[in-house]
Design a protein around this motif. Structure first.
Motif, PDB file in Angstrom:
ATOM      1  N   LEU A 163      31.059  92.261  53.806  1.00 28.40           N
ATOM      2  CA  LEU A 163      30.314  91.015  54.245  1.00 28.40           C
ATOM      3  C   LEU A 163      30.607  90.020  53.587  1.00 28.40           C
ATOM      4  O   LEU A 163      30.565  89.910  52.180  1.00 28.40           O
ATOM      5  N   ILE A 164      30.868  88.639  54.181  1.00 33.92           N
ATOM      6  CA  ILE A 164      31.314  87.430  53.546  1.00 33.92           C
ATOM      7  C   ILE A 164      30.470  86.492  53.837  1.00 33.92           C
ATOM      8  O   ILE A 164      30.194  86.323  55.141  1.00 33.92           O
ATOM      9  N   ILE A 165      29.782  85.760  52.866  1.00 34.52           N
ATOM     10  CA  ILE A 165      28.733  84.958  53.192  1.00 34.52           C
ATOM     11  C   ILE A 165      29.150  83.606  52.731  1.00 34.52           C
ATOM     12  O   ILE A 165      29.603  83.505  51.651  1.00 34.52           O
ATOM     13  N   ALA A 166      29.245  82.464  53.766  1.00 38.70           N
ATOM     14  CA  ALA A 166      29.679  81.091  53.034  1.00 38.70           C
ATOM     15  C   ALA A 166      28.678  79.982  53.852  1.00 38.70           C
ATOM     16  O   ALA A 166      28.445  80.336  54.945  1.00 38.70           O
ATOM     17  N   GLY A 167      28.430  79.043  53.198  1.00 38.21           N
ATOM     18  CA  GLY A 167      27.926  77.905  53.828  1.00 38.21           C
ATOM     19  C   GLY A 167      26.370  78.152  53.622  1.00 38.21           C
ATOM     20  O   GLY A 167      25.566  77.339  54.342  1.00 38.21           O
TER      21      GLY A 167
ATOM     22  N   ILE B 271      30.485  83.084  48.865  1.00 41.22           N
ATOM     23  CA  ILE B 271      31.344  82.084  48.394  1.00 41.22           C
ATOM     24  C   ILE B 271      30.360  80.868  48.350  1.00 41.22           C
ATOM     25  O   ILE B 271      29.578  80.432  49.228  1.00 41.22           O
ATOM     26  N   TYR B 272      30.456  80.300  47.385  1.00 45.13           N
ATOM     27  CA  TYR B 272      29.733  78.911  47.117  1.00 45.13           C
ATOM     28  C   TYR B 272      30.538  77.803  46.661  1.00 45.13           C
ATOM     29  O   TYR B 272      31.319  78.059  45.893  1.00 45.13           O
ATOM     30  N   SER B 273      29.767  76.522  46.701  1.00 41.26           N
ATOM     31  CA  SER B 273      30.410  75.464  45.709  1.00 41.26           C
ATOM     32  C   SER B 273      29.635  74.643  44.853  1.00 41.26           C
ATOM     33  O   SER B 273      30.212  73.990  44.140  1.00 41.26           O
ATOM     34  N   ASN B 274      28.280  74.666  45.054  1.00 40.79           N
ATOM     35  CA  ASN B 274      27.365  74.144  44.201  1.00 40.79           C
ATOM     36  C   ASN B 274      26.815  75.417  43.396  1.00 40.79           C
ATOM     37  O   ASN B 274      27.044  76.699  43.327  1.00 40.79           O
ATOM     38  N   GLU B 275      26.240  74.801  42.137  1.00 38.96           N
ATOM     39  CA  GLU B 275      25.516  75.646  41.204  1.00 38.96           C
ATOM     40  C   GLU B 275      24.623  76.573  41.995  1.00 38.96           C
ATOM     41  O   GLU B 275      23.888  76.153  42.980  1.00 38.96           O
ATOM     42  N   ILE B 276      24.407  77.773  41.572  1.00 39.12           N
ATOM     43  CA  ILE B 276      23.254  78.756  42.035  1.00 39.12           C
ATOM     44  C   ILE B 276      22.258  78.910  40.910  1.00 39.12           C
ATOM     45  O   ILE B 276      22.624  79.101  39.809  1.00 39.12           O
ATOM     46  N   PRO B 277      21.062  78.781  41.286  1.00 41.58           N
ATOM     47  CA  PRO B 277      19.836  79.055  40.353  1.00 41.58           C
ATOM     48  C   PRO B 277      20.065  80.317  39.661  1.00 41.58           C
ATOM     49  O   PRO B 277      20.492  81.375  40.323  1.00 41.58           O
ATOM     50  N   LYS B 278      19.758  80.325  38.313  1.00 41.92           N
ATOM     51  CA  LYS B 278      19.726  81.751  37.623  1.00 41.92           C
ATOM     52  C   LYS B 278      18.895  82.640  38.240  1.00 41.92           C
ATOM     53  O   LYS B 278      19.248  84.018  38.280  1.00 41.92           O
ATOM     54  N   GLY B 279      17.514  82.337  38.654  1.00 40.65           N
ATOM     55  CA  GLY B 279      16.910  83.603  39.374  1.00 40.65           C
ATOM     56  C   GLY B 279      17.371  84.220  40.533  1.00 40.65           C
ATOM     57  O   GLY B 279      17.569  85.323  40.645  1.00 40.65           O
ATOM     58  N   THR B 280      18.107  83.269  41.502  1.00 44.61           N
ATOM     59  CA  THR B 280      18.768  83.758  42.450  1.00 44.61           C
ATOM     60  C   THR B 280      19.987  84.661  42.191  1.00 44.61           C
ATOM     61  O   THR B 280      20.186  85.711  42.818  1.00 44.61           O
ATOM     62  N   LYS B 281      20.787  84.163  41.096  1.00 40.61           N
ATOM     63  CA  LYS B 281      21.918  84.935  40.827  1.00 40.61           C
ATOM     64  C   LYS B 281      21.752  86.184  40.117  1.00 40.61           C
ATOM     65  O   LYS B 281      22.132  87.204  40.529  1.00 40.61           O
ATOM     66  N   ILE B 282      20.542  86.264  39.382  1.00 46.97           N
ATOM     67  CA  ILE B 282      20.106  87.592  39.019  1.00 46.97           C
ATOM     68  C   ILE B 282      19.770  88.393  40.180  1.00 46.97           C
ATOM     69  O   ILE B 282      20.076  89.845  39.973  1.00 46.97           O
ATOM     70  N   PHE B 283      19.024  87.947  40.974  1.00 49.41           N
ATOM     71  CA  PHE B 283      18.595  88.783  41.987  1.00 49.41           C
ATOM     72  C   PHE B 283      19.621  89.327  42.946  1.00 49.41           C
ATOM     73  O   PHE B 283      19.630  90.474  43.328  1.00 49.41           O
ATOM     74  N   PHE B 284      20.593  88.521  43.137  1.00 50.78           N
ATOM     75  CA  PHE B 284      21.768  88.912  44.019  1.00 50.78           C
ATOM     76  C   PHE B 284      22.654  89.761  43.104  1.00 50.78           C
ATOM     77  O   PHE B 284      23.350  90.648  43.621  1.00 50.78           O
ATOM     78  N   ASP B 285      22.808  89.468  41.720  1.00 44.41           N
ATOM     79  CA  ASP B 285      23.530  90.465  41.376  1.00 44.41           C
ATOM     80  C   ASP B 285      22.807  92.131  41.178  1.00 44.41           C
ATOM     81  O   ASP B 285      23.575  92.851  41.148  1.00 44.41           O
ATOM     82  N   SER B 286      21.613  92.155  41.278  1.00 44.06           N
ATOM     83  CA  SER B 286      20.834  93.356  41.333  1.00 44.06           C
ATOM     84  C   SER B 286      21.278  94.214  42.449  1.00 44.06           C
ATOM     85  O   SER B 286      21.361  95.512  42.842  1.00 44.06           O
ATOM     86  N   LEU B 287      21.711  93.340  43.810  1.00 48.34           N
ATOM     87  CA  LEU B 287      22.168  94.063  44.776  1.00 48.34           C
ATOM     88  C   LEU B 287      23.708  94.271  44.983  1.00 48.34           C
ATOM     89  O   LEU B 287      24.105  94.803  46.065  1.00 48.34           O
ATOM     90  N   GLY B 288      24.397  93.916  44.062  1.00 45.06           N
ATOM     91  CA  GLY B 288      25.848  94.061  44.050  1.00 45.06           C
ATOM     92  C   GLY B 288      26.752  93.123  44.716  1.00 45.06           C
ATOM     93  O   GLY B 288      27.651  93.435  44.940  1.00 45.06           O
TER      94      GLY B 288
END
Length: 93
Positions: free
Chosen positions: A3-7, A50-67
């Motif tokens: 799955l690829i997510i963009a935009g 796929i992202y072009s702007n900064e991702i909030p730290k909490g969001t990144k931690i959450f999605f890191d936990s999902l691999g």
């Protein structure tokens, strides 16, 4: 399937997408566990955001936990919108 997510901003208001990603993670985790119990090799599909702007730290931690893997690129570098539109027009006609 991978799955690829963009935009998308993947902000807190996008709860439906978050729910779907969590359910997808649980589904494949259970499928992998069952395959291992049966002695079958199972490779969990990848999810890439796929992202072009900064991702909030909490969001990144959450999605890191999902691999979920993060790839920083400009959308123009990833998608050739002209080719995409032409391909759609050919499929319609």
């Amino acid at each position: 399937n991978d799955l690829i997510i963009a935009g998308l901003g993947l902000e807190q208001s996008e709860t439906d997408l978050r729910w779907m990603l969590v359910e997808r993670f649980i589904y494949h985790k259970n499928k992998e566990k069952k395959a291992n119990e049966e002695g079958i090799l199972y490779k969990r599909p990848e999810t890439v955001f796929i992202y072009s702007n900064e991702i909030p730290k909490g969001t990144k931690i959450f999605f890191d936990s999902l691999g979920i893997k993060f790839v920083r690129k400009n959308y123009e570098d990833v998608f050739d919108f002209e080719k995409y539109v032409i391909k759609i027009q050919k499929n319609i006609s």
